[in-house]
Enzyme design. Sequence first.
Site, mmCIF file in Angstrom:
data_model
loop_
_atom_site.group_PDB
_atom_site.id
_atom_site.type_symbol
_atom_site.label_atom_id
_atom_site.label_comp_id
_atom_site.label_asym_id
_atom_site.label_seq_id
_atom_site.Cartn_x
_atom_site.Cartn_y
_atom_site.Cartn_z
ATOM 1 N N LYS A 70 -26.744 -52.171 9.713
ATOM 2 C CA LYS A 70 -26.394 -53.325 8.884
ATOM 3 C C LYS A 70 -25.285 -54.090 9.575
ATOM 4 C CE LYS A 70 -24.087 -54.786 4.642
ATOM 5 N NZ LYS A 70 -23.425 -54.407 3.382
ATOM 6 N N GLU A 115 -13.805 -58.376 -5.286
ATOM 7 C CA GLU A 115 -13.828 -57.025 -4.710
ATOM 8 C C GLU A 115 -12.430 -56.455 -4.503
ATOM 9 O OE1 GLU A 115 -15.879 -54.722 -0.895
ATOM 10 O OE2 GLU A 115 -16.357 -56.814 -1.333
ATOM 11 N N GLU A 148 -28.953 -51.886 1.136
ATOM 12 C CA GLU A 148 -27.694 -52.478 1.584
ATOM 13 C C GLU A 148 -26.523 -51.917 0.783
ATOM 14 O OE1 GLU A 148 -25.454 -56.831 1.719
ATOM 15 O OE2 GLU A 148 -27.610 -56.738 1.332
ATOM 16 N N GLU A 158 -27.920 -67.390 0.207
ATOM 17 C CA GLU A 158 -26.915 -66.522 -0.411
ATOM 18 C C GLU A 158 -25.509 -66.991 -0.055
ATOM 19 O OE1 GLU A 158 -25.283 -61.987 0.164
ATOM 20 O OE2 GLU A 158 -27.460 -62.252 0.032
#
Length: 441
Positions: free
Chosen positions: A202, A249, A288, A421
């Site tokens: 990733k 986050e 993911e 996105e």
Amino acid sequence: MSETSPHRARPAPPGAATTAATARLDTGRSRRTITESSVSDPWERLEEAAGAEDWFAWHDGRRATTFLAWGAVARFEHRGEDRIELAKAWCSRIAERFGEPGRAEVGLPLTVGGLSFAVAGDPGHEGCWRNWPDLSLFVPKSLIFRGALGPCREARIGRAALPGVALLPTAPTSARPEDERGRYESLVRATVTAIAAGEVEKVVLARAAQLGVVVDPVRALRQLRESHPAAICYAFGRSGEVFLGASPETLVALEAGRLATQAVAGTTRADRDLGGVALRDSPKDDHEHQLVVDSIVSSLETCCDEVKVEPRRLARAGAVQHIVTPIEARPREDVRALDIVAALHPTAALCGTPRAQAARYIARHEGFDRGFYGAPIGWLDATGEGVFAVAIRSALVATETTAFVGAGVVAGSAPAAEWDETEAKVGPVRAALLAAEEVMA
């Protein structure tokens, strides 16, 4: 690197609950006085704080914590791989100047700041980040703090006799490509090929969007807080430039010996995926997200015990929604917030996995300096506990305004979907910045 006398002295930092209206702390070389504030919201004085050369604003909607910090009585800025280790030593010296912290000091920010995503090469960071180091922390002279409990409080440091570290200037470079969408989709396509070839599993690919407007950072910050009430809205101003954003986050929240963090990965546009049905059923997003969870757990196990992974949930963040997994742990003895920052940064949510390979891939192919984007930003109290967010949904307001955004690329990622996105993520930040555009006479 050498210690110097403090650069400036101005206003003061936040604090934890205390039964007394006033608490005073004296040491041989410095004093912090804590009093009840006349304001109900620290950001009532945002314009005043933003007039200082060094200032820091914070609003954590989830933890009901808001503060303003301004005026550096001590500063630590450094370039190099040893930045966090040296910062830990500096913070320890700062804490020693205040002696054993009393109840009023626990949970009250003493040091604020952040670090860059990656350590810059020689001569330093590039482009819009050319004036920023690899790590920058300061002890504010003035601070106004409000927590979940108790009144709004003000803290001020009297004498400015704490250790600081100077930073040498850097040189500018770099330019952005004109066809931003074409370049980004091409990079996603090449990265999917690299993943298929086994080079990496990733990679988080970011981009920088130059807005071409002059922005009032105070207005932009207020706009972000209004549109992102549950986020961590932050601003870090130094020498006339301001890095700001609204992050969903939390990287580290270390309070009373317990750590809370979270895995945030897997995204859909909220207006196109009502209720998150597509997100819940997406094998690509599930994969993911699990990579991020595994990465965080593995990193925490090096410095914590009792690592506990909570059930997944969906969370709205502006125009998008994410899969979120809360994670808790108990740090081992003598492990402080900066130790956990060092263990976690960069997570798979902002870098990729395996971490080293993803970081090298980003450095070779992404094509711009991330600076403080995607890195930890936050605060520490006198005991070494504190809170750091991941600095995403962000922008740097300088001679021009640049917004930053990224998306995780794994097997099955579609270039057009990844671009969409990033557009959905950056949209609210761009709107706040454009709404705060200054009209030049």
